[in-house]
Scaffold this motif. Structure first.
Motif, short mmCIF file in Angstrom:
data_model
loop_
_atom_site.label_atom_id
_atom_site.label_comp_id
_atom_site.label_asym_id
_atom_site.label_seq_id
_atom_site.Cartn_x
_atom_site.Cartn_y
_atom_site.Cartn_z
N TYR A 7 0.86 -1.19 0.00
CA TYR A 7 0.00 0.00 0.00
C TYR A 7 0.89 1.24 0.00
O TYR A 7 1.75 1.39 0.87
CB TYR A 7 -0.91 0.00 1.22
N ARG A 9 1.46 5.52 -1.90
CA ARG A 9 0.85 6.71 -2.48
C ARG A 9 1.94 7.52 -3.16
O ARG A 9 3.14 7.32 -2.91
CB ARG A 9 0.15 7.55 -1.40
N CYS A 15 7.83 4.42 0.85
CA CYS A 15 7.21 3.38 0.02
C CYS A 15 8.21 2.87 -1.04
O CYS A 15 8.28 1.67 -1.32
CB CYS A 15 5.96 3.91 -0.66
N VAL A 36 -0.71 -0.91 -4.47
CA VAL A 36 -2.05 -0.34 -4.37
C VAL A 36 -1.93 1.10 -3.87
O VAL A 36 -1.42 1.34 -2.77
CB VAL A 36 -2.94 -1.16 -3.41
N ILE A 38 -3.35 4.08 -2.19
CA ILE A 38 -4.47 4.25 -1.25
C ILE A 38 -5.36 5.43 -1.63
O ILE A 38 -6.50 5.53 -1.15
CB ILE A 38 -3.97 4.42 0.20
N LEU A 44 -9.46 3.16 1.94
CA LEU A 44 -8.04 2.85 2.09
C LEU A 44 -7.29 4.04 2.68
O LEU A 44 -6.37 3.87 3.50
CB LEU A 44 -7.44 2.47 0.74
N TYR A 48 -5.13 3.60 6.04
CA TYR A 48 -3.67 3.52 5.94
C TYR A 48 -2.95 4.86 5.79
O TYR A 48 -1.72 4.88 5.67
CB TYR A 48 -3.28 2.64 4.74
N ILE A 52 1.40 4.17 5.96
CA ILE A 52 2.13 3.68 4.79
C ILE A 52 3.63 3.96 4.95
O ILE A 52 4.02 4.93 5.62
CB ILE A 52 1.60 4.32 3.49
N LYS A 327 -11.30 -2.42 -0.02
CA LYS A 327 -9.92 -2.87 -0.14
C LYS A 327 -9.82 -4.07 -1.08
O LYS A 327 -8.93 -4.14 -1.94
CB LYS A 327 -9.37 -3.24 1.24
N VAL A 331 -7.63 -4.11 -4.51
CA VAL A 331 -6.55 -5.09 -4.59
C VAL A 331 -6.78 -6.06 -5.75
O VAL A 331 -5.86 -6.38 -6.51
CB VAL A 331 -6.43 -5.87 -3.26
#
Length: 339
Positions: A7, A9, A15, A36, A38, A44, A48, A52, A327, A331
């Protein structure tokens, strides 16, 4: 092969670091990486936004911050679990994994219900409290057969006593028993011609239940006064709850007990007990008949407080369902794009 969900962004440097660490572990733990974003879904983001990057593999989940060693241990545990389950039932495990990544019609229906449950409840309440008012309108329109369907349908759900009901198109909106002692109001015995209602277990009570009115007194609503207040107040709270974005917190159970059960219990049970021939209680609790005002007030408190207690709890559970399906949808779409 493991499926690892990351997850993330846009603009998240942690990330990118997590993605690089996963790629470094690809040789040791072969996996398919599904990213993914968010920001694709509000559920999401809510779940999250402050956590994240989040790595999810099977039942295991890592939230930032985590170390490369923790990531390695997580992949190792997921790999061992997968191998163990495959050894037990390879075909069954693969079917289970595939099913968890597919969107079924049942999933979509459940998601729609979780989003629109409040509208469904409010609609049911509106129909439930509205149809009883249609019955006297149909009687007035000269359609007693159609009105009878409504009266009969509500009969198992309410006592429908004529002296505890509202009336439309008549001289008064209600006709209480003489024992209610409401000055300036024609009592039910006088209006209907039914006597002997003092005896709570007598035949006259059944006659009062079957009495639907006439052109002079008007026609009876198919729900009693207290039930109308209960379900109308639940509908009122449901509408307020919807218009305010479902932000109400659930009423504390103790406050619900005091506001909902206390008044209706005192008014209803004291009336019920006093009208049966219990000689031991006669001096302590003399015969009493509640009034339309008390029935409406106690019914309103019970219905409104019950809805305040129940609806936020329902919303909390439905929000979990919505988040879970949202979610799953995102996903599943990401997995399809990565195949």
């Amino acid at each position: 092969m493991l499926t690892v969900i990351l997850y993330t962004r846009a603009g998240c440097h942690l990330c990118q670091e997590a993605k690089a660490e996963l790629q470094a572990l690809q040789g040791e733990f072969p996996h398919r990486l599904v990213e993914v974003d968010i920001e694709q879904d509000s559920a999401l983001q809510t779940a999250y936004a402050l956590e994240i990057p989040v790595v999810e593999v099977g039942p295991y989940r890592l939230k930032a911050p985590f170390t490369p060693q923790e990531l390695r241990v997580t992949l190792s545990a997921a790999s061992d679990r997968r191998n163990h389950l495959q050894n037990l039932d390879s075909e069954g495990y693969e079917r289970l994994v595939q099913r968890s990544q597919e969107i079924t019609t049942a999933d979509r229906i459940s998601y729609l219900i979780s989003r629109h449950y409040l509208a469904i409840i409010n609609l049911v309440l509106f129909l439930y409290v509205g149809l009883p008012f249609l019955a006297p309108m149909l009687m007035k329109a000269g359609l007693p057969g159609v009105a009878g369907i409504i009266y009969t349908g509500y009969s198992p759900l309410c006592h429908q006593f004529g002296f505890r009901s509202w009336y439309l198109f008549g001289e008064q909106a209600y006709y209480p028993l003489a024992e209610a002692d409401i000055p300036g109001v024609k009592d039910f015995e006088t209006a209907s011609g039914i006597t002997g209602l003092h005896d709570a277990s007598g035949w006259a009570r059944l006659q009062a239940r079957n009495f639907r009115g006439n052109e002079t007194v008007g026609y009876k609503v198919a729900l009693c006064q207290r039930d109308v207040a209960i379900y109308a107040s639940m509908l009122l709270f449901g509408l307020i709850f919807a218009l305010t974005g479902r932000r109400f917190k659930s009423m504390h159970w103790l406050l619900w007990f005091v506001l909902a059960l206390g008044p209706i219990g005192l008014d209803g049970f004291s009336q019920l007990i006093s009208q049966f021939s219990f000689s031991a209680l006669a001096e302590i609790l003399p015969y009493r008949e509640s009034t339309p005002l008390l029935r409406t007030l106690t019914g309103f408190l019970f219905g409104f407080a019950t809805a305040w207690f129940a609806f936020p709890n329902i919303e909390e559970n439905m929000q979990e369902v919505r988040n879970s399906y949202a979610k799953k949808f995102v996903v599943a779409e990401a997995i399809v794009h990565n195949r």
